[in-house]
Design a protein around this motif. Sequence first.
Motif, PDB file in Angstrom:
ATOM      1  N   SER A 122     -10.303 -20.461  41.995  1.00 56.82           N
ATOM      2  CA  SER A 122      -9.518 -19.301  42.412  1.00 56.82           C
ATOM      3  C   SER A 122      -9.506 -18.232  41.327  1.00 56.82           C
ATOM      4  O   SER A 122      -9.601 -17.029  41.618  1.00 56.82           O
ATOM      5  CB  SER A 122      -8.085 -19.743  42.733  1.00 56.82           C
ATOM      6  OG  SER A 122      -7.300 -18.651  43.143  1.00 56.82           O
ATOM      7  N   ALA A 123      -9.426 -18.664  40.063  1.00 54.86           N
ATOM      8  CA  ALA A 123      -9.432 -17.717  38.950  1.00 54.86           C
ATOM      9  C   ALA A 123     -10.767 -16.988  38.851  1.00 54.86           C
ATOM     10  O   ALA A 123     -10.813 -15.764  38.652  1.00 54.86           O
ATOM     11  CB  ALA A 123      -9.140 -18.454  37.645  1.00 54.86           C
ATOM     12  N   ARG A 124     -11.862 -17.720  38.992  1.00 57.28           N
ATOM     13  CA  ARG A 124     -13.184 -17.092  38.899  1.00 57.28           C
ATOM     14  C   ARG A 124     -13.407 -16.120  40.063  1.00 57.28           C
ATOM     15  O   ARG A 124     -14.015 -15.064  39.891  1.00 57.28           O
ATOM     16  CB  ARG A 124     -14.276 -18.153  38.853  1.00 57.28           C
ATOM     17  CG  ARG A 124     -14.231 -19.020  37.601  1.00 57.28           C
ATOM     18  CD  ARG A 124     -15.551 -19.686  37.304  1.00 57.28           C
ATOM     19  NE  ARG A 124     -16.556 -18.706  36.897  1.00 57.28           N
ATOM     20  CZ  ARG A 124     -17.815 -19.010  36.584  1.00 57.28           C
ATOM     21  NH1 ARG A 124     -18.211 -20.275  36.636  1.00 57.28           N
ATOM     22  NH2 ARG A 124     -18.675 -18.083  36.229  1.00 57.28           N
ATOM     23  N   ILE A 125     -12.919 -16.464  41.243  1.00 51.98           N
ATOM     24  CA  ILE A 125     -13.044 -15.565  42.393  1.00 51.98           C
ATOM     25  C   ILE A 125     -12.230 -14.301  42.153  1.00 51.98           C
ATOM     26  O   ILE A 125     -12.664 -13.189  42.490  1.00 51.98           O
ATOM     27  CB  ILE A 125     -12.593 -16.282  43.682  1.00 51.98           C
ATOM     28  CG1 ILE A 125     -13.558 -17.426  44.014  1.00 51.98           C
ATOM     29  CG2 ILE A 125     -12.520 -15.302  44.849  1.00 51.98           C
ATOM     30  CD1 ILE A 125     -13.037 -18.381  45.069  1.00 51.98           C
ATOM     31  N   THR A 126     -11.058 -14.450  41.546  1.00 51.87           N
ATOM     32  CA  THR A 126     -10.221 -13.294  41.223  1.00 51.87           C
ATOM     33  C   THR A 126     -10.960 -12.344  40.281  1.00 51.87           C
ATOM     34  O   THR A 126     -10.909 -11.119  40.441  1.00 51.87           O
ATOM     35  CB  THR A 126      -8.898 -13.761  40.589  1.00 51.87           C
ATOM     36  OG1 THR A 126      -8.190 -14.597  41.517  1.00 51.87           O
ATOM     37  CG2 THR A 126      -8.021 -12.580  40.215  1.00 51.87           C
ATOM     38  N   ILE A 127     -11.669 -12.914  39.300  1.00 51.26           N
ATOM     39  CA  ILE A 127     -12.454 -12.090  38.368  1.00 51.26           C
ATOM     40  C   ILE A 127     -13.567 -11.368  39.111  1.00 51.26           C
ATOM     41  O   ILE A 127     -13.781 -10.158  38.925  1.00 51.26           O
ATOM     42  CB  ILE A 127     -13.033 -12.966  37.243  1.00 51.26           C
ATOM     43  CG1 ILE A 127     -11.909 -13.448  36.324  1.00 51.26           C
ATOM     44  CG2 ILE A 127     -14.082 -12.191  36.435  1.00 51.26           C
ATOM     45  CD1 ILE A 127     -12.339 -14.481  35.310  1.00 51.26           C
ATOM     46  N   PHE A 128     -14.278 -12.081  39.973  1.00 54.76           N
ATOM     47  CA  PHE A 128     -15.376 -11.454  40.715  1.00 54.76           C
ATOM     48  C   PHE A 128     -14.876 -10.340  41.624  1.00 54.76           C
ATOM     49  O   PHE A 128     -15.612  -9.392  41.921  1.00 54.76           O
ATOM     50  CB  PHE A 128     -16.134 -12.497  41.542  1.00 54.76           C
ATOM     51  CG  PHE A 128     -17.000 -13.401  40.721  1.00 54.76           C
ATOM     52  CD1 PHE A 128     -17.777 -12.902  39.688  1.00 54.76           C
ATOM     53  CD2 PHE A 128     -17.037 -14.760  40.964  1.00 54.76           C
ATOM     54  CE1 PHE A 128     -18.571 -13.735  38.924  1.00 54.76           C
ATOM     55  CE2 PHE A 128     -17.825 -15.596  40.207  1.00 54.76           C
ATOM     56  CZ  PHE A 128     -18.603 -15.080  39.176  1.00 54.76           C
ATOM     57  N   ASN A 129     -13.622 -10.455  42.062  1.00 57.86           N
ATOM     58  CA  ASN A 129     -13.047  -9.418  42.912  1.00 57.86           C
ATOM     59  C   ASN A 129     -12.568  -8.215  42.105  1.00 57.86           C
ATOM     60  O   ASN A 129     -12.035  -7.257  42.674  1.00 57.86           O
ATOM     61  CB  ASN A 129     -11.898  -9.984  43.739  1.00 57.86           C
ATOM     62  CG  ASN A 129     -12.383 -10.904  44.849  1.00 57.86           C
ATOM     63  OD1 ASN A 129     -13.538 -10.819  45.276  1.00 57.86           O
ATOM     64  ND2 ASN A 129     -11.522 -11.794  45.305  1.00 57.86           N
ATOM     65  N   GLY A 130     -12.727  -8.257  40.788  1.00 59.92           N
ATOM     66  CA  GLY A 130     -12.432  -7.104  39.952  1.00 59.92           C
ATOM     67  C   GLY A 130     -11.135  -7.167  39.178  1.00 59.92           C
ATOM     68  O   GLY A 130     -10.890  -6.324  38.315  1.00 59.92           O
ATOM     69  N   ASP A 131     -10.293  -8.176  39.443  1.00 58.97           N
ATOM     70  CA  ASP A 131      -9.028  -8.300  38.713  1.00 58.97           C
ATOM     71  C   ASP A 131      -9.256  -9.228  37.520  1.00 58.97           C
ATOM     72  O   ASP A 131      -8.862 -10.399  37.529  1.00 58.97           O
ATOM     73  CB  ASP A 131      -7.927  -8.841  39.627  1.00 58.97           C
ATOM     74  CG  ASP A 131      -6.533  -8.697  39.013  1.00 58.97           C
ATOM     75  OD1 ASP A 131      -6.450  -8.432  37.799  1.00 58.97           O
ATOM     76  OD2 ASP A 131      -5.544  -8.871  39.745  1.00 58.97           O
ATOM     77  N   VAL A 132      -9.893  -8.688  36.485  1.00 60.88           N
ATOM     78  CA  VAL A 132     -10.297  -9.501  35.334  1.00 60.88           C
ATOM     79  C   VAL A 132      -9.084 -10.035  34.586  1.00 60.88           C
ATOM     80  O   VAL A 132      -9.024 -11.224  34.222  1.00 60.88           O
ATOM     81  CB  VAL A 132     -11.192  -8.669  34.388  1.00 60.88           C
ATOM     82  CG1 VAL A 132     -11.507  -9.455  33.120  1.00 60.88           C
ATOM     83  CG2 VAL A 132     -12.483  -8.269  35.103  1.00 60.88           C
ATOM     84  N   GLU A 133      -8.113  -9.186  34.340  1.00 62.69           N
ATOM     85  CA  GLU A 133      -6.939  -9.605  33.558  1.00 62.69           C
ATOM     86  C   GLU A 133      -6.202 -10.763  34.226  1.00 62.69           C
ATOM     87  O   GLU A 133      -5.848 -11.756  33.577  1.00 62.69           O
ATOM     88  CB  GLU A 133      -6.001  -8.412  33.367  1.00 62.69           C
ATOM     89  CG  GLU A 133      -4.808  -8.709  32.472  1.00 62.69           C
ATOM     90  CD  GLU A 133      -3.945  -7.488  32.219  1.00 62.69           C
ATOM     91  OE1 GLU A 133      -2.876  -7.633  31.608  1.00 62.69           O
ATOM     92  OE2 GLU A 133      -4.351  -6.377  32.643  1.00 62.69           O
TER      93      GLU A 133
END
Length: 684
Positions: free
Chosen positions: A161-172
């Motif tokens: 879920s964290a990696r998907i969040t990063i790929f969606n542009g919400d890096v922080e």
Amino acid sequence: MSEPSAIEDARTFVTLGEWRAALESLDGLEGSSAEGLELRAQAAYGLGDLDGCVDAWEALHALQLEQDNRLEAARAAAMIALYLMMDTGLMSPVRGWLGKADRLLDGESQGPVHAVIAMVRTYERFMCGDMATAKEQSELAIDLGERLGVLPAVVIGRTASARITIFNGDVEQGLAMLDEVGALLMTGEVDALTTGMMYCEIICAAQGLMMHDRAQEWTEVMERWRHGAAFGGINGRCRVHRAELLRMSGTCDLAEEEALAACDELRPWMRREFGWPLAELGNIRLRRGDLAGAEEAFLAAHSHAWSPQPGLALVRLAQGDTAGAGALIADAIAHPIDIPSKERPPFGDLRLAPLLDAQTEIAFAASDVGTAEHAALALRTIADSYPSRSLDACAELADARVAVMQGDHLRAIRAASGAMAAWMEIGAPYEAAAARLVLADALTLAGKPEAAAMEWQAARSAFAAFGATGQAERAVRLASGDPPARLSVARTDVAVFRCDGDTRTVSFAGLTALVHDLKGFRYIERLLADPDREFHVLDLVAVETGASQVGHPHGGSAHGSAEAGLPVLDEQARQAYQRRLVEVDDDIAEATLMNDLGRLDLAQRDRDYLIAELTHAVGLAGRHRLVGSTSERARTSVTRSIRYALDRLAQHHPALATHLQHGVQTGTYCVYRSDPLASVRWQI
């Protein structure tokens, strides 16, 4: 020994990590019990026998079906999918085993097995680029894992879920979620296999963002944890991460040593993803100036269906083939390889960042301002979308290159200085030195030759300390006003490479020196005596030792004899690959029936990979190919001897050493390529 006693001993040995002893305890059993098969699977994996591990789980699945234990049969199917996903990268068999588990659980109330299936399906979808479904499955894995007490499902679901969040542009937000997972792993509450794999995921996420400082921190955590805790392929994965970081911080020798050790450790586990450590080895060799070794590693990675780019394109650039380099990198950007991977961003813009960075470097060398502008703009867009100091530094350096070509020295100086300062702050001396070279170009453009000379000198010192000898020599040539191309020998008519006793006289470009003779010099002498002719390494060894005369390089010589070695794939591995092939064909049939073109394409790639592996393992007339053979040992020995000899020669005659480093190519076949722009007659 009775079965209960053997099982108890095996259980104890598995707990202690004494895998071979556990297998020996189980080998005495006449029959196969469910617990015995599961212990056998764990011990086989710990010992590096992936196929033996999967075989044991498959036997357990069959046993549970025979005894009509549907829940346990489904659990075994889910575990087979998990191990295949972790180490083979073949998603078709993974989907097949998950489908079997689903059918066995039809009508059953939700239980722990459902949580395991959800966590495996999360990463199957993630690795295949279906982020929407991966997100749904990760939430299901977390929910079921928390309600049913399946901690691995919670941890793996949160990581995905964290990696998907990063790929969606919400890096922080994504990085904060990964930090929470890391904190949980550090408590020691999570099992060793899940802990090792998720540490690896946290580091890979940081590397994908080029956040090398964050990757360094988590690699150090993983390194402290792995001693006495990690098993299977986890130690090797940690070594790859250490090699990646050493490639940034130096030295090249330490980085290559770590990468080679990683290849050795991961060979028994990884299949398709074995291209990952091979590509890293290529990156390191490229930096140290070992172009032949780098090319060999990148091509080996490609043979494992792993993208060799941008490394291979940069090898071509270093070899002087600017057009070839440009074509390779343009194709890699236009048609990125969509291969399921946990180690690198499999889809999205992040995977393009290293390619675009390389494209600006190649376009800069080719004075192709249009291509450089386009690549720099795309790189800046990615850097703005995924905030990262390193990505920003790459984008700044790309802009500096464009500004130099456009004649805008003020912008070039500002951007190159910013990139150089950022890389120094990050602790990446090679990247900082590369930025200094562009800064020197900008200063030259601004009419400041003294300042440019200072940057060239600083770059030379940094490259030399890092172990990047080729780049250090390039900086020297730039500072002296020579063209950046390889040294020309157009003024040389006669060169000497003659041995008298244990002393060798070398004369080249107006300089004569005496050096102590070495084995590597004797190999080079044979190549110089017959320029542009390829010699098999066994021929070189035979001549150097006086064992035989040299035959034709492609037949009828010393290397034509039988060689001792190990099969590329043993019989167990071949049978496993053939079973996987049947599973892939089933997936192709189902995808065709459902008209799922994306799934069909991925399944077809799995099939192509397996067929290529099986074909590669079989030689002429059906003979099994061998590794660790006489040729392989000779190739390694000859390459090292030549490299050592040239390093010694550089201390006495740098110009000749540089010429030979460019002209002598090593590998299974070795050759001295004559310079088409010069006429050198060698006196041997």
